[in-house]
Design a protein around this motif. Structure first.
Motif, PDB file in Angstrom:
ATOM      1  N   ARG A  35       0.840  -1.206   0.000  1.00  0.00           N
ATOM      2  CA  ARG A  35       0.000   0.000   0.000  1.00  0.00           C
ATOM      3  C   ARG A  35       0.873   1.254   0.000  1.00  0.00           C
ATOM      4  NH1 ARG A  35      -5.017   1.531   0.269  1.00  0.00           N
ATOM      5  NH2 ARG A  35      -5.679  -0.637   0.154  1.00  0.00           N
ATOM      6  N   SER A  36       2.015   1.189   0.691  1.00  0.00           N
ATOM      7  CA  SER A  36       2.940   2.328   0.652  1.00  0.00           C
ATOM      8  C   SER A  36       3.563   2.479  -0.729  1.00  0.00           C
ATOM      9  CB  SER A  36       4.044   2.154   1.698  1.00  0.00           C
ATOM     10  OG  SER A  36       3.509   2.112   3.000  1.00  0.00           O
ATOM     11  N   LEU A  37       3.785   1.336  -1.417  1.00  0.00           N
ATOM     12  CA  LEU A  37       4.394   1.370  -2.742  1.00  0.00           C
ATOM     13  C   LEU A  37       3.439   1.874  -3.817  1.00  0.00           C
ATOM     14  CD1 LEU A  37       6.408  -1.979  -2.769  1.00  0.00           C
ATOM     15  CD2 LEU A  37       7.363   0.275  -3.236  1.00  0.00           C
ATOM     16  N   ALA A  38       2.220   1.325  -3.827  1.00  0.00           N
ATOM     17  CA  ALA A  38       1.310   1.579  -4.945  1.00  0.00           C
ATOM     18  C   ALA A  38      -0.011   2.217  -4.551  1.00  0.00           C
ATOM     19  CB  ALA A  38       1.023   0.269  -5.683  1.00  0.00           C
ATOM     20  N   GLN A  39      -0.231   2.470  -3.244  1.00  0.00           N
ATOM     21  CA  GLN A  39      -1.490   3.048  -2.756  1.00  0.00           C
ATOM     22  C   GLN A  39      -2.703   2.229  -3.209  1.00  0.00           C
ATOM     23  OE1 GLN A  39       0.852   5.371  -4.387  1.00  0.00           O
ATOM     24  NE2 GLN A  39       1.704   5.371  -2.325  1.00  0.00           N
ATOM     25  N   SER A  40      -2.548   0.914  -3.260  1.00  0.00           N
ATOM     26  CA  SER A  40      -3.653   0.021  -3.624  1.00  0.00           C
ATOM     27  C   SER A  40      -3.388  -1.336  -2.978  1.00  0.00           C
ATOM     28  CB  SER A  40      -3.766  -0.124  -5.144  1.00  0.00           C
ATOM     29  OG  SER A  40      -2.584  -0.691  -5.685  1.00  0.00           O
ATOM     30  N   ASP A  41      -4.359  -2.254  -3.141  1.00  0.00           N
ATOM     31  CA  ASP A  41      -4.218  -3.596  -2.572  1.00  0.00           C
ATOM     32  C   ASP A  41      -3.480  -4.510  -3.540  1.00  0.00           C
ATOM     33  OD1 ASP A  41      -5.544  -2.896  -0.259  1.00  0.00           O
ATOM     34  OD2 ASP A  41      -7.513  -3.387  -1.093  1.00  0.00           O
ATOM     35  N   LEU A  42      -2.711  -5.418  -2.980  1.00  0.00           N
ATOM     36  CA  LEU A  42      -1.929  -6.344  -3.796  1.00  0.00           C
ATOM     37  C   LEU A  42      -2.837  -7.421  -4.377  1.00  0.00           C
ATOM     38  CD1 LEU A  42       0.818  -7.335  -4.784  1.00  0.00           C
ATOM     39  CD2 LEU A  42       1.092  -8.558  -2.624  1.00  0.00           C
ATOM     40  N   GLN A  43      -2.748  -7.593  -5.702  1.00  0.00           N
ATOM     41  CA  GLN A  43      -3.569  -8.590  -6.381  1.00  0.00           C
ATOM     42  C   GLN A  43      -2.751  -9.625  -7.141  1.00  0.00           C
ATOM     43  OE1 GLN A  43      -6.805  -8.724  -5.984  1.00  0.00           O
ATOM     44  NE2 GLN A  43      -6.937  -6.823  -4.800  1.00  0.00           N
ATOM     45  N   SER A  44      -1.580  -9.228  -7.646  1.00  0.00           N
ATOM     46  CA  SER A  44      -0.806 -10.161  -8.467  1.00  0.00           C
ATOM     47  C   SER A  44       0.685  -9.842  -8.358  1.00  0.00           C
ATOM     48  CB  SER A  44      -1.240 -10.069  -9.938  1.00  0.00           C
ATOM     49  OG  SER A  44      -0.939  -8.784 -10.473  1.00  0.00           O
ATOM     50  N   ASP A  76       9.632   9.635  -6.322  1.00  0.00           N
ATOM     51  CA  ASP A  76       9.393  10.636  -5.285  1.00  0.00           C
ATOM     52  C   ASP A  76       7.922  10.705  -4.874  1.00  0.00           C
ATOM     53  OD1 ASP A  76      12.035  11.228  -5.402  1.00  0.00           O
ATOM     54  OD2 ASP A  76      11.810  12.881  -6.816  1.00  0.00           O
ATOM     55  N   LYS A  77       7.017  10.307  -5.762  1.00  0.00           N
ATOM     56  CA  LYS A  77       5.594  10.384  -5.416  1.00  0.00           C
ATOM     57  C   LYS A  77       5.258   9.444  -4.259  1.00  0.00           C
ATOM     58  CE  LYS A  77       3.986  11.725 -10.026  1.00  0.00           C
ATOM     59  NZ  LYS A  77       3.130  11.370 -11.180  1.00  0.00           N
ATOM     60  N   SER A  78       5.800   8.262  -4.310  1.00  0.00           N
ATOM     61  CA  SER A  78       5.532   7.299  -3.234  1.00  0.00           C
ATOM     62  C   SER A  78       6.396   7.561  -2.007  1.00  0.00           C
ATOM     63  CB  SER A  78       5.783   5.872  -3.734  1.00  0.00           C
ATOM     64  OG  SER A  78       7.131   5.707  -4.122  1.00  0.00           O
ATOM     65  N   GLY A  79       7.442   8.379  -2.170  1.00  0.00           N
ATOM     66  CA  GLY A  79       8.320   8.665  -1.046  1.00  0.00           C
ATOM     67  C   GLY A  79       9.274   7.533  -0.730  1.00  0.00           C
ATOM     68  N   ILE A  80       9.381   6.549  -1.622  1.00  0.00           N
ATOM     69  CA  ILE A  80      10.247   5.385  -1.403  1.00  0.00           C
ATOM     70  C   ILE A  80      11.468   5.507  -2.298  1.00  0.00           C
ATOM     71  CG2 ILE A  80      10.406   2.877  -1.588  1.00  0.00           C
ATOM     72  CD1 ILE A  80       7.399   2.803  -1.018  1.00  0.00           C
ATOM     73  N   TYR A 114      15.248  -0.850  -0.310  1.00  0.00           N
ATOM     74  CA  TYR A 114      14.367   0.308  -0.487  1.00  0.00           C
ATOM     75  C   TYR A 114      14.215   1.021   0.848  1.00  0.00           C
ATOM     76  CZ  TYR A 114      13.175  -2.208  -4.767  1.00  0.00           C
ATOM     77  OH  TYR A 114      13.240  -2.871  -5.974  1.00  0.00           O
ATOM     78  N   LEU A 115      14.312   2.357   0.792  1.00  0.00           N
ATOM     79  CA  LEU A 115      14.133   3.189   1.981  1.00  0.00           C
ATOM     80  C   LEU A 115      12.715   3.741   1.969  1.00  0.00           C
ATOM     81  CD1 LEU A 115      15.205   4.657   4.485  1.00  0.00           C
ATOM     82  CD2 LEU A 115      16.045   6.466   2.959  1.00  0.00           C
ATOM     83  N   PHE A 116      11.913   3.397   2.986  1.00  0.00           N
ATOM     84  CA  PHE A 116      10.522   3.814   3.067  1.00  0.00           C
ATOM     85  C   PHE A 116      10.398   5.117   3.856  1.00  0.00           C
ATOM     86  CE2 PHE A 116       9.958  -0.321   1.435  1.00  0.00           C
ATOM     87  CZ  PHE A 116       8.651  -0.463   1.003  1.00  0.00           C
ATOM     88  N   PRO A 117       9.275   5.810   3.698  1.00  0.00           N
ATOM     89  CA  PRO A 117       9.110   7.117   4.360  1.00  0.00           C
ATOM     90  C   PRO A 117       9.252   7.069   5.881  1.00  0.00           C
ATOM     91  CG  PRO A 117       7.433   6.821   2.672  1.00  0.00           C
ATOM     92  CD  PRO A 117       8.150   5.510   2.799  1.00  0.00           C
ATOM     93  N   ASP A 118       8.943   5.923   6.504  1.00  0.00           N
ATOM     94  CA  ASP A 118       9.053   5.840   7.970  1.00  0.00           C
ATOM     95  C   ASP A 118      10.483   5.632   8.442  1.00  0.00           C
ATOM     96  OD1 ASP A 118       9.432   3.300   7.050  1.00  0.00           O
ATOM     97  OD2 ASP A 118       7.921   2.349   8.313  1.00  0.00           O
ATOM     98  N   GLY A 119      11.454   5.622   7.500  1.00  0.00           N
ATOM     99  CA  GLY A 119      12.860   5.478   7.868  1.00  0.00           C
ATOM    100  C   GLY A 119      13.368   4.054   7.861  1.00  0.00           C
ATOM    101  N   LYS A 120      12.485   3.079   7.648  1.00  0.00           N
ATOM    102  CA  LYS A 120      12.911   1.683   7.630  1.00  0.00           C
ATOM    103  C   LYS A 120      13.424   1.307   6.236  1.00  0.00           C
ATOM    104  CE  LYS A 120      10.204  -0.357  11.364  1.00  0.00           C
ATOM    105  NZ  LYS A 120       9.305  -1.464  11.739  1.00  0.00           N
TER     106      LYS A 120
END
Length: 429
Positions: free
Chosen positions: A147-156, A169-173, A183-189
């Motif tokens: 959801r952080s990557l694509a702002q949607s639910d994983l289907q495939s 930059d849009k996803s902040g990742i 991959y560096l996520f917006p929460d710092g992890k």
């Protein structure tokens, strides 16, 4: 004997209600054990109880309806009412005991839900995709990351791969590494992605996708980089200090030479004055004039000496300036660290030979074997009166030799000799 047909309407209703509730309890137990591994005997017994209660309830309901509508009664079950109550109670006791047993063992039984619950508690994000690419089994952590990557639910699987390729930059990742897929996520992890193929006995191949939390390793890597940069700066500073040691040693030699020449020239000028005043010479005056001539010749040779580049050429020039001839046997090593230590040793011996031994020759023997470089330095000056104890420049030399994992040996009798041995580094072995 009071049968169901002869019982009152209240008793009949109560019995059918009890059987109906027992039937629901049996049905619930059947569904509860559907995805659990139970013995076949238990399963068959549950089915048999359900069918028994269902048949009894159906026949009693048919009889009750006929009695209520004053229709002819079919005497299927000329059985006392208490027998039905006993059957119902026995079934209820068994069903209740079985439910209690199942409830106590719910955490010990491996079911589809227990597998899903166990996966949801994992710190890593895990998802299994079917051969067609559809989601087969996925935990909550994977859903959150996607959801952080694509702002949607994983289907495939295709959606996951596309989201990893298009993170911006849009996803902040931020994609830190293509090789390690971190991959560096917006929460710092920081998460590392891996994908493998898993084959099962049936022959189908599933895709296993895992995100592992590598935040701690990433932070340690950054700290290690910072420390490496600091060590580079410290190393550069140490190199400058090492270079300054050579410069200071050289300047000290020059100062010693100038002081010695100044004393010789002063003694010669004083001797000439005494000769002019007394109109006769003495052995001391002759010696002083000889030293004056020598000093003048040294200054003359120094002025006429062609300037050559290189520390070794400067060393030989400085030695000749103070009246010491240098003989070098062998070749100084190309390894910079060893060369610098040998130069410090040679200059220290040059200074001490001029100051303490009044030497005119300095012999330097350089040797090399399979694992070490060594230099032995001797002079033709006065023999030390006692054991030479390191101090001043020799202590400084010992520190440089020790930093290079080498050894230093001082020989006092019968003649002074300094030996420095330094092991080779891997690239020179």
């Amino acid at each position: 004997m009071n049968t169901f047909y002869l019982s009152s309407a209240l008793v009949q209703s109560a019995l059918m209600t009890a059987i109906f509730l027992s039937l629901l309890l049996s049905l619930f137990l059947m569904f509860y054990n559907y995805d659990r591994k139970r013995k076949r005997v238990v399963r068959y017994l549950n089915i048999a109880i359900f069918l028994l209660l269902f048949v009894i309830l159906a026949m009693l309901a048919d009889t009750y309806m006929r009695i209520d509508e004053n229709l002819p009664i079919r005497m299927f079950l000329p059985i006392p009412v208490w027998v039905f109550w006993v059957i119902t109670c026995v079934c209820d006791i068994y069903l209740i005991c079985e439910i209690i047993k199942q409830y106590r063992q719910k955490d010990k039984n491996l079911t589809r839900n227990s597998v899903k619950q166990a996966m949801d508690t994992l710190p890593s994000a895990i998802c299994y995709f079917s051969p067609s690419g559809a989601v087969k089994l996925c935990n909550l952590q994977m859903y959150c990351l996607f959801r952080s990557l694509a702002q949607s639910d994983l289907q495939s699987l295709e959606e996951l791969q596309r989201a990893l390729a298009d993170c911006d930059d849009k996803s902040g990742i931020i994609k830190l590494s293509d090789v390690r897929q971190t991959y560096l996520f917006p929460d710092g992890k920081v998460w590392r992605y891996s994908q493998t193929e898993v084959s099962i006995k049936a022959g189908a191949t599933y895709t296993e996708s895992i995100f592992s939390d590598v935040t701690e390793q990433y932070e340690k890597h950054l700290e290690l980089k910072r420390q490496t940069e600091q060590l580079k700066k410290i190393s550069y500073s140490l190199k400058q200090l090492s270079d300054n040691v050579l410069t200071l040693t050289k300047e000290r030699e020059i100062l010693t030479a100038k002081t010695r020449l100044h004393d010789q020239m002063g003694g010669g000028i004083l001797a000439i004055r005494q000769i002019l005043q007394q109109n006769h010479t003495t052995e001391e005056n002759v010696a002083a004039v000889s030293l004056l001539r020598k000093a003048v010749n040294i200054i003359k040779n120094d002025n006429e000496y062609p300037v050559e580049s290189g520390e070794l050429a400067d060393f030989i020039h400085d030695a000749e300036t103070i009246g010491i001839q240098v003989e070098i046997v062998g070749t100084l090593p190309e390894q910079r660290e060893v060369f610098d230590v040998f130069m410090i040793a040679m200059r220290e011996c040059l200074t001490n030979s001029a100051r303490h031994a009044n030497a005119t020759q300095l012999k330097i023997v350089v040797q090399e074997d399979e694992n070490t470089f060594s230099v032995r330095i001797t002079n033709n000056g006065k023999t030390p009166q006692g054991e030479v104890k390191p101090k001043g420049g020799l202590i400084n030399l010992y520190r440089h030799v020790n930093d290079s994992d080498g050894t230093m040996k001082i020989q006092s009798q019968p003649n002074f000799a300094l030996t420095v041995t330094i092991p080779k580094k891997e690239e020179f072995i």
